[in-house]
Design an enzyme around this catalytic site. Structure first.
Site, PDB file in Angstrom:
ATOM      1  N   CYS A  12     -37.752 -51.078  -7.738  1.00  0.00           N
ATOM      2  CA  CYS A  12     -36.480 -51.649  -7.867  1.00  0.00           C
ATOM      3  C   CYS A  12     -36.518 -53.136  -7.359  1.00  0.00           C
ATOM      4  CB  CYS A  12     -35.286 -50.860  -6.770  1.00  0.00           C
ATOM      5  SG  CYS A  12     -33.890 -51.822  -6.597  1.00  0.00           S
ATOM      6  N   HIS A  29     -29.997 -45.083 -12.559  1.00  0.00           N
ATOM      7  CA  HIS A  29     -30.344 -46.134 -11.375  1.00  0.00           C
ATOM      8  C   HIS A  29     -29.554 -47.157 -11.318  1.00  0.00           C
ATOM      9  CE1 HIS A  29     -33.880 -48.308  -9.611  1.00  0.00           C
ATOM     10  NE2 HIS A  29     -32.746 -49.312  -9.666  1.00  0.00           N
ATOM     11  N   GLU A  30     -29.050 -47.771 -12.594  1.00  0.00           N
ATOM     12  CA  GLU A  30     -28.061 -49.012 -12.377  1.00  0.00           C
ATOM     13  C   GLU A  30     -26.758 -48.600 -11.701  1.00  0.00           C
ATOM     14  OE1 GLU A  30     -31.203 -51.039 -13.138  1.00  0.00           O
ATOM     15  OE2 GLU A  30     -29.506 -51.696 -12.647  1.00  0.00           O
ATOM     16  N   HIS A  69     -26.499 -48.490  -8.276  1.00  0.00           N
ATOM     17  CA  HIS A  69     -26.324 -49.639  -7.438  1.00  0.00           C
ATOM     18  C   HIS A  69     -25.056 -49.931  -7.381  1.00  0.00           C
ATOM     19  CE1 HIS A  69     -30.444 -51.267  -6.983  1.00  0.00           C
ATOM     20  NE2 HIS A  69     -30.589 -51.136  -8.300  1.00  0.00           N
TER      21      HIS A  69
HETATM   22  O1  LIG Z   1     -33.923 -52.798  -9.869  1.00  0.00           O
HETATM   23  C1  LIG Z   1     -33.421 -52.482 -10.935  1.00  0.00           C
HETATM   24  O2  LIG Z   1     -32.326 -51.877 -10.641  1.00  0.00           O
HETATM   25  C2  LIG Z   1     -34.105 -52.509 -12.080  1.00  0.00           C
HETATM   26  C3  LIG Z   1     -34.983 -51.650 -12.195  1.00  0.00           C
HETATM   27  C4  LIG Z   1     -34.729 -50.489 -12.932  1.00  0.00           C
HETATM   28  C5  LIG Z   1     -35.302 -49.222 -12.961  1.00  0.00           C
HETATM   29  C6  LIG Z   1     -36.427 -48.866 -12.056  1.00  0.00           C
HETATM   30  C7  LIG Z   1     -36.941 -47.674 -12.262  1.00  0.00           C
HETATM   31  C8  LIG Z   1     -36.547 -46.675 -13.343  1.00  0.00           C
HETATM   32  C9  LIG Z   1     -35.484 -47.081 -13.801  1.00  0.00           C
HETATM   33  C10 LIG Z   1     -34.904 -48.234 -13.920  1.00  0.00           C
HETATM   34  C11 LIG Z   1     -36.236 -52.319 -12.740  1.00  0.00           C
HETATM   35  O3  LIG Z   1     -36.340 -52.265 -13.979  1.00  0.00           O
HETATM   36  S1  LIG Z   1     -37.789 -51.771 -11.927  1.00  0.00           S
HETATM   37  C12 LIG Z   1     -39.408 -52.519 -12.648  1.00  0.00           C
HETATM   38  C13 LIG Z   1     -39.608 -51.963 -14.100  1.00  0.00           C
HETATM   39  C14 LIG Z   1     -39.669 -52.633 -15.292  1.00  0.00           C
HETATM   40  C15 LIG Z   1     -40.013 -51.957 -16.575  1.00  0.00           C
HETATM   41  C16 LIG Z   1     -40.019 -50.551 -16.598  1.00  0.00           C
HETATM   42  C17 LIG Z   1     -39.671 -49.700 -15.587  1.00  0.00           C
HETATM   43  C18 LIG Z   1     -39.360 -50.480 -14.284  1.00  0.00           C
HETATM   44 NI    NI Z   2     -32.800 -51.151  -8.748  1.00  0.00          NI
END
Ligand SMILES: O=C(O)C[C@@H](Cc1ccccc1)[C@H](O)SCc1ccccc1
Ligand code: NI
Length: 185
Positions: free
Chosen positions: A112, A155-156, A159
């Site tokens: 994250c 995941h989003e 949040h």
């Molecule tokens: O912090 C966030 O919400 C963005 C995350 C989203 C995410 C993480 C893990 C699994 C699904 C969604 C970032 O994208 S974490 C970094 C990342 C970059 C590319 C691919 C996967 C994760």
């Molecule tokens: Ni996140």
């Protein structure tokens, strides 16, 4: 432009709040935020720009992560090199209208942008979801997603509800998952 300095980190109270629904028409400020959230994802996925501005790659960025407690998130799941993105939308007031009983978890676990530590373990989520959201003009959209795009959207949306990925990791055995959970490589 949004940089890592604008992204709040674990321990900041906004990450644990339920974000407020938006009404239409969106304010100029929120229309700009939508643009800026998606621009961050595009920048973070561009090797040169990411290096220049020290951006961590991201496939999703929710408004609470830049300390704006509103129900808006950008999602940019890239396609293969030179292909169109698999899923590229700014979601306003997104809801999961239905989801599969079957779970899925990423083999490499999750990270994250708001969590500056590795948390090993599987994050079990619905493998398939029916997603409903509104675009910036207030038009309603409904789309079924499965596997990785579904994981990212969940995941989003977490949040927006004050939930962080490690809340789903089994405390006693981080690599245990409900029976029948798909482990996605
Ligand atoms: O912090 C966030 O919400 C963005 C995350 C989203 C995410 C993480 C893990 C699994 C699904 C969604 C970032 O994208 S974490 C970094 C990342 C970059 C590319 C691919 C996967 C994760
Ligand atoms: Ni996140």
């Amino acid at each position: 432009m949004i940089t890592m300095d604008n992204i709040i980190r674990e321990g900041h109270p906004t990450l644990r709040k339920r974000a407020e629904k938006l009404t239409f028409p969106l304010s100029e400020e929120n229309q700009k935020l939508a643009h800026d959230l998606m621009e961050f994802l595009e920048n973070s996925q561009d090797e040169k720009i990411a290096e220049k501005y020290h951006l961590r790659a991201g496939v999703g960025l929710a408004a609470p992560q830049v300390d704006r407690s509103i129900r808006m998130t950008a999602v940019l799941v890239p396609g293969a090199e030179g292909e169109d993105p698999i899923f590229k939308h700014v979601l306003v007031n997104p809801t999961i209208v239905s989801e599969s009983v079957q779970k899925a978890a990423l083999a490499e676990g999750e990270g994250c942008l708001s969590v500056d530590r590795d948390v090993p373990g599987y994050v079990p989520r619905a493998d398939r979801i029916k997603l409903r959201w509104f675009d910036l003009d207030g038009n309603e959209h409904v789309q079924r997603l499965k596997d990785y795009p579904a994981i990212v959207v969940q995941h989003e949306i977490d949040h927006l509800n004050g939930i962080l990925f490690f809340d789903h990791v089994n405390k006693d055995n981080p690599f245990s998952v409900p029976e029948g959970t798909l482990i996605l490589e």
